[in-house]
Scaffold this active site. Structure first.
Site, mmCIF file in Angstrom:
data_model
loop_
_atom_site.group_PDB
_atom_site.id
_atom_site.type_symbol
_atom_site.label_atom_id
_atom_site.label_comp_id
_atom_site.label_asym_id
_atom_site.label_seq_id
_atom_site.Cartn_x
_atom_site.Cartn_y
_atom_site.Cartn_z
ATOM 1 N N HIS A 85 0.838 -1.201 0.000
ATOM 2 C CA HIS A 85 0.000 0.000 0.000
ATOM 3 C C HIS A 85 0.871 1.248 0.000
ATOM 4 C CE1 HIS A 85 1.082 0.690 4.180
ATOM 5 N NE2 HIS A 85 0.870 -0.602 4.374
ATOM 6 N N ASP A 104 4.208 -4.619 3.410
ATOM 7 C CA ASP A 104 5.650 -4.887 3.313
ATOM 8 C C ASP A 104 5.975 -6.295 3.794
ATOM 9 O OD1 ASP A 104 4.864 -4.050 5.837
ATOM 10 O OD2 ASP A 104 6.397 -2.498 6.026
#
Length: 433
Positions: free
Chosen positions: A42, A318
């Site tokens: 994101h 991540d």
């Protein structure tokens, strides 16, 4: 003059690699782009913790006032993701993959995100930039702020055999001193973070007798149905590192972003290094990566195999990129032109499938991301001013003269990583429900 010319040449060759393009290869080895799969993190979000959290207690300074609620995509994050989508539109049109203002046929394109506001919104902004009139529907399986198991890097089975081996592999990252060695490697980074936060004069320091981040108090927490976790200084320092890095992207003034400190690029990289190490410790030990990335690896492998699927956009976190790349045995890397060297905010693993003129299928892997300057300056991304693109290398696999892997080799690597789940130490099928 000669030195300057050599520097420019090196910058072009080593710092600004771009995605593989048909125009980069010899005319006798023409490649046609057939399929694209993107695993995206994101874009810029507000810190996960609110104003009344520990973040407000570990500094004497006032944090940036965000345009979004804790953990949600910021306005700048939406803008940057739209710019990235617009760049991909230009690139795909240039490659003849689609036409301008393309509207995909049913089942041809997939946009699938974790059920978090920041991931769904990121996918929506990217699709708006890439397919501005297609009115793309973002698939997500749960109500917003729910957690999709595909994107949740949690343990689906746990026993002492597995836990012991996992902690052994994590300790090996720190050499002979294990977790303490990892802490020692961050000693100078911690000092810079302490200075920027002015943490020694903070409310947290007064109530916790804080004398500085410790290098020997990190402990691993590996529990069933939960994500890998740590306690101690590494966790707290990573929270602060994450918030400062996000503030650096969002706050127009670099000095204000560093709480009135004039930090060099290297010092910002040191702050970012804390968070990079934190995610390495949590998600990149080989058996941990194979375990927590398993559902996402299966989805990616299936998407690559679907005949009529030409484009796939998967939006997660991540932790997803870290664990997937580790499970696929990607060579270690350090990204240029960013203060996050592993998985910058908004970064994307881009898998491109190419058909050669002689009918053979090849694939390239790149990590595409906006540089720190591009994010801070909101640089328009075009074919002339592209985002950063770093070629990823797969250990043990050979490339052809044009730097491409055989598509069948990549498929085999995915299958190896997926099958490795059943071979994990102590794995019992009924236990992994």
């Amino acid at each position: 003059m000669v030195r300057r010319l050599l520097f420019v040449i090196c910058l072009i060759i080593f710092v600004l690699p771009t995605m593989v393009s048909a125009e980069q290869v010899d005319d006798n080895k023409y490649y046609k782009l057939e399929k694209v799969l993107i695993l995206s993190r994101h874009n810029i979000r507000a810190p996960l913790s609110g104003s009344d959290s520990i973040l407000s207690k570990i500094t004497t300074h006032k944090w940036y006032e965000w345009t979004s609620a804790p953990s949600e995509l910021s306005l700048r994050g939406g803008e940057l993701e739209t710019l990235m989508g617009q760049y991909f539109r230009q690139w795909l049109v240039k490659e003849g993959f689609m036409t301008e203002n393309y509207i995909p046929k049913e089942g041809e394109f997939l946009f699938y995100a974790n059920s978090k506001q920041r991931t769904v919104a990121t996918a929506q902004y990217f699709s708006s930039g890439m397919l501005p009139i297609a009115n793309v529907k973002i698939e997500h399986k749960f109500a917003v702020e729910g957690s999709d198991p595909v994107f949740s890097p949690r343990f689906r089975f746990m026993n002492e055999t597995f836990r012991t081996e996992a902690i052994k592999q994590i300790n090996e990252m720190g050499g002979a001193d294990g977790l303490k060695g990892i802490g020692e490697s961050l000693k100078n980074d911690y000092k810079i973070l302490e200075k920027v936060l002015n943490i020694n004069k903070s409310e947290y320091a007064k109530t916790n007798d804080f004398k500085g981040f410790k290098t020997d108090d990190t402990e691993m927490i590996l529990e069933l149905h939960k994500q890998p976790a740590v306690s101690g200084s590494l966790k707290l320092a990573s929270q602060a590192s994450d918030a400062l890095i996000l503030q650096c992207y969002e706050e127009p003034s670099a000095i204000k972003a560093a709480f009135n400190n004039r930090l060099s690029v290297k010092e910002w990289e040191q702050i970012g290094h804390i968070k990079d190490v934190y995610y390495d410790v949590l998600f990149t030990a080989p058996i941990v990566a194979v375990s927590v990335a398993h559902p996402l690896l299966e989805v990616m492998n299936d998407e690559l195999a679907i005949k009529n699927r030409r484009f796939t956009f998967l939006c997660g976190h991540d932790s997803n990129i870290s664990s997937v790349l580790a499970a696929l045995d990607v060579e270690d890397y350090s990204l240029p032109n960013t203060i996050e060297k592993k998985t910058p905010i908004g970064s994307k693993v881009v898998i491109q499938k190419w058909l050669s003129k002689d009918g053979l299928e090849y694939v390239s892997l790149n990590l595409v991301y906006q540089s720190t300057d591009q994010m801070r300056n909101r640089t328009m991304l075009t074919l002339k001013t592209p985002p950063m693109s770093y070629p990823l290398k797969l250990k043990g696999l050979s490339q052809n003269a044009d730097g491409l892997y055989k598509f069948s080799d990549l498929q085999h690597r995915f299958k190896e990583a997926i099958f490795a789940y059943d071979e994990l130490p102590g794995y019992i099928v009924n236990e992994a429900a």
